[in-house]
Design an enzyme around this catalytic site. Structure first.
Site, mmCIF file in Angstrom:
data_model
loop_
_atom_site.group_PDB
_atom_site.id
_atom_site.type_symbol
_atom_site.label_atom_id
_atom_site.label_comp_id
_atom_site.label_asym_id
_atom_site.label_seq_id
_atom_site.Cartn_x
_atom_site.Cartn_y
_atom_site.Cartn_z
ATOM 1 N N GLU A 81 -2.695 -8.872 3.046
ATOM 2 C CA GLU A 81 -3.095 -9.393 4.370
ATOM 3 C C GLU A 81 -4.587 -9.201 4.635
ATOM 4 O O GLU A 81 -5.101 -9.664 5.641
ATOM 5 C CB GLU A 81 -2.242 -8.744 5.466
ATOM 6 C CG GLU A 81 -2.617 -7.333 5.873
ATOM 7 C CD GLU A 81 -2.162 -6.235 4.908
ATOM 8 O OE1 GLU A 81 -1.745 -6.559 3.767
ATOM 9 O OE2 GLU A 81 -2.237 -5.051 5.284
ATOM 10 N N CYS A 98 0.845 -1.204 0.000
ATOM 11 C CA CYS A 98 0.000 0.000 0.000
ATOM 12 C C CYS A 98 0.880 1.255 0.000
ATOM 13 O O CYS A 98 1.607 1.492 -0.957
ATOM 14 C CB CYS A 98 -0.983 -0.043 1.171
ATOM 15 S SG CYS A 98 -2.296 1.190 1.021
ATOM 16 N N HIS A 122 -3.862 -4.637 -0.251
ATOM 17 C CA HIS A 122 -3.448 -5.245 1.020
ATOM 18 C C HIS A 122 -3.545 -6.760 0.918
ATOM 19 O O HIS A 122 -4.639 -7.309 1.099
ATOM 20 C CB HIS A 122 -4.359 -4.753 2.145
ATOM 21 C CG HIS A 122 -4.086 -3.342 2.542
ATOM 22 N ND1 HIS A 122 -3.130 -3.005 3.470
ATOM 23 C CD2 HIS A 122 -4.610 -2.179 2.112
ATOM 24 C CE1 HIS A 122 -3.085 -1.692 3.607
ATOM 25 N NE2 HIS A 122 -3.976 -1.167 2.789
#
Lengths: 207, 253
Positions: free
Chosen positions: A184, A80, A182
Site C-alpha cells: 500500500e 509487514c 508495504h
C-alpha cells in the site's frame, strides 16, 4: 468481502484505500471477529511489536477466528508485521509464539547494515505466484522492518530480497500469503499486488 | 539492492502549497494532494510536507491534508513543522502520515523524541537538523525557529544524541547552502552519515543533476531532498534518478 483486521496496530487507512485504488471491491477495516469470520479474504496488516500484536489477537479471540477461517480455505494476506505473525515464533524482545501458519522463526536483521531496513528494495521471485501476477521482475517495494521471517522450507518462499543477508520478503503456503514490504506504500507495483490478492479471493468465491 | 531515495519537499501554508510549483499538467498547483499524486506518478520515492503555517489555530488544516493524501497517494510521506507535543504527533500519524519530523521541538524537549519513538517506533520519528558553520568555530551548529536561533550545539553531536534517543532518520539541511543552487554541503553530509547509524537525507543547495549523484557517491547520503529545482520544472524526479543510475547508484526507476 475482504476484511482488514484492525487489532490496534498502526494506520490501516492506507491499506483500505490502496485496495480501493487497485479496483478491489468490498474491502473493509474491522476489529470485529464476527465480521472477519464472514469475510472471503482476511488481511493482517501491522506495524509495531510482535508480542503486543499476538497478545491483542489472542485477547480479542481474533487468533482463533483467523486460524479457523484459514483452515476452511479463506485466503490470508499478512503485510509487514502481519507476515511475521504467520511464522511459528519470533525472537523480537524475547521469545513469542506466532500463528504457526508458515513454519519458521523471525530473527533480527544482521548488524552489519542500518536497522530498520527502510526504503525501496528489489524483490526477486524464486518461483511463480498468483500474488505477483503482472509484477515485473526486480521491481522495488517499500520496506520498513527490523525483523524478518525465516521459513523452514524454501518451498514457502516466493520473494527474496538482499539486505545484509538474503531474506524471504514474500511467502506463500497454499492460500496463506505474506509480504514483508508495504504494497500500500509501493506505488503502482504495490497496488498491483493488492489487485492480485483481490483476484485470488474473488476467484475462489466464483469457483 | 536498497535504493537511494529521491524525495520532493513541499512547503504548505494553511493547506496550500507555496513556492509556486509550475507544471502545465497540474490543475491546481496549490493543492498538496494533487501535487503529491503527481510526484508519486513521476517516480518519487517519498514525500515531505513542511507545514509552515504560522498561526497555531489553523494547524488542523495540515491534518486534513495528511488525511486526503493517505487516500490518494501510495508512497510514504512525512509531515514536519509545528508539532510540539506527543498529542500533536499522535494526531498526525493517525491522520495517515507515515512519519513525522521534529526540529525545534526536539531541541526544546529531547524527551519527546524518546517517548514518541518508543510508542510509535523509530521508523516514524525523523529529526530535522538545520546546520550552519559559525565563524571562528570549526563545526556546524544547530539552528532552530526557522534558522533564527543558534542553539550553539554541535550538529554532529546532536545527530548522535537524537539517534540514541530513538530517532529513525535524520533530515540534514545545510543552511549555508539552502537556496544557493551550488550543490549540497558535502563535508556536512559526510560528517552526518558517518556519525549516524540511521539514514540521513541530504538537503539544501541542489541545483544541477550532478549535485544529486555527488552527495550520494561522495558523502554517502541515503536520500536526497529536492524542492525548488523540481517545483520550478528545471529537473524532474526521473531526470535525477536516471542521472544517479548512470553513476551506478541504485535507484527505483
Amino acid at each position: 468481502m475482504i476484511a482488514i483486521v484492525d487489532y490496534g496496530m498502526g494506520n490501516l487507512r492506507s491499506a483500505e484505500k490502496g485496495f480501493e485504488k487497485a479496483g478491489v471491491e468490498g474491502v473493509f477495516v474491522t476489529p470485529d471477529t464476527e465480521r472477519v469470520r464472514e469475510a472471503d479474504g482476511i488481511v493482517l496488516p501491522g506495524v509495531g511489536a510482535f508480542r503486543d500484536a499476538m497478545a491483542d489477537l489472542e485477547r480479542t479471540g481474533m487468533r482463533e477466528v483467523v486460524v479457523e477461517r484459514v483452515a476452511a480455505g479463506v485466503p490470508l494476506l499478512g503485510i509487514c508485521l502481519g507476515m511475521q505473525l504467520l511464522g511459528s515464533m519470533s525472537f523480537e524482545n524475547g521469545e513469542h509464539e506466532g500463528l504457526g501458519l508458515i513454519p519458521g522463526v523471525c530473527e533480527r536483521l544482521p548488524s552489519n547494515v542500518k536497522v530498520p531496513h527502510m526504503g525501496w528494495n528489489t524483490v526477486a521471485y524464486p518461483q511463480a505466484s498468483p500474488l505477483f501476477e503482472g509484477v515485473e521482475e526486480e521491481s522495488a517495494f517499500y520496506f520498513v522492518h527490523s525483523y524478518h521471517l525465516r521459513p523452514e522450507s524454501a518451498a514457502d518462499v516466493i520473494g527474496r530480497t538482499e539486505y545484509g543477508v538474503p531474506f524471504a520478503s514474500a511467502v506463500a503456503k497454499d492460500h496463506v500469503y505474506g509480504v514483508q514490504f508495504h504494497p500500500e506504500k509501493s506505488s503502482e507495483m504495490g497496488l498491483r499486488i493488492l489487485a492480485d490478492y483481490g483476484r485470488i479471493v474473488h476467484g475462489r468465491e466464483a469457483s | 539492492m536498497l535504493s537511494r531515495r529521491v524525495i520532493p519537499c513541499l512547503d504548505v501554508d494553511r493547506g496550500r502549497v507555496v513556492k509556486g510549483v509550475r507544471f502545465v499538467e497540474i490543475r491546481d498547483a496549490g493543492d498538496p494532494v494533487e501535487l503529491a499524486a503527481f510526484y508519486d506518478a513521476e517516480g518519487a520515492d517519498e514525500l515531505v510536507f513542511l507545514d509552515i503555517t504560522a498561526s497555531h489555530e489553523e494547524r488542523g488544516v495540515m491534518l486534513e491534508v495528511a488525511r486526503h493524501t493517505a487516500e490518494e497517494v501510495f508512497i510514504p510521506y512525512t509531515v514536519g513543522g509545528g508539532m510540539r507535543s506527543a498529542e500533536d504527533i499522535r494526531e498526525m500519524l493517525a491522520a495517515g502520515s507515515d512519519k513525522i519530523s521534529l526540529n525545534s521541538a526536539a531541541v526544546r524537549d529531547p524527551e519527546l523524541v524518546r517517548r514518541t519513538s518508543a510508542i510509535y517506533g523509530s521508523q516514524c520519528i525523523v529529526v530535522a537538523v538545520d546546520a550552519k558553520k559559525v565563524a571562528g568555530r570549526d563545526r556546524w551548529e544547530v539552528f532552530i525557529n526557522g534558522g533564527r536561533i543558534n542553539t550553539e550545539t554541535d550538529a554532529i553531536e546532536w545527530i548522535r544524541e537524537v539517534e540514541r534517543l530513538g530517532a529513525g532518520e535524520i533530515l540534514l539541511t545545510s543552511m549555508d547552502r539552502d537556496g544557493t543552487n551550488i550543490g549540497f554541503d558535502l563535508p556536512l553530509t559526510a560528517a552526518g552519515t558517518s556519525a549516524a547509524n540511521i539514514p540521513v537525507i541530504a538537503s539544501g543547495g541542489a541545483g544541477e543533476l550532478e549535485h544529486f549523484a555527488e552527495v550520494v557517491v561522495e558523502a554517502d547520503a541515503d536520500a536526497v531532498l529536492a524542492a525548488s529545482t523540481l517545483h520550478y520544472g528545471k529537473l524532474t524526479v526521473r531526470d535525477i534518478k536516471e542521472h544517479m543510475a548512470s553513476h551506478g547508484i541504485p535507484v527505483r526507476l
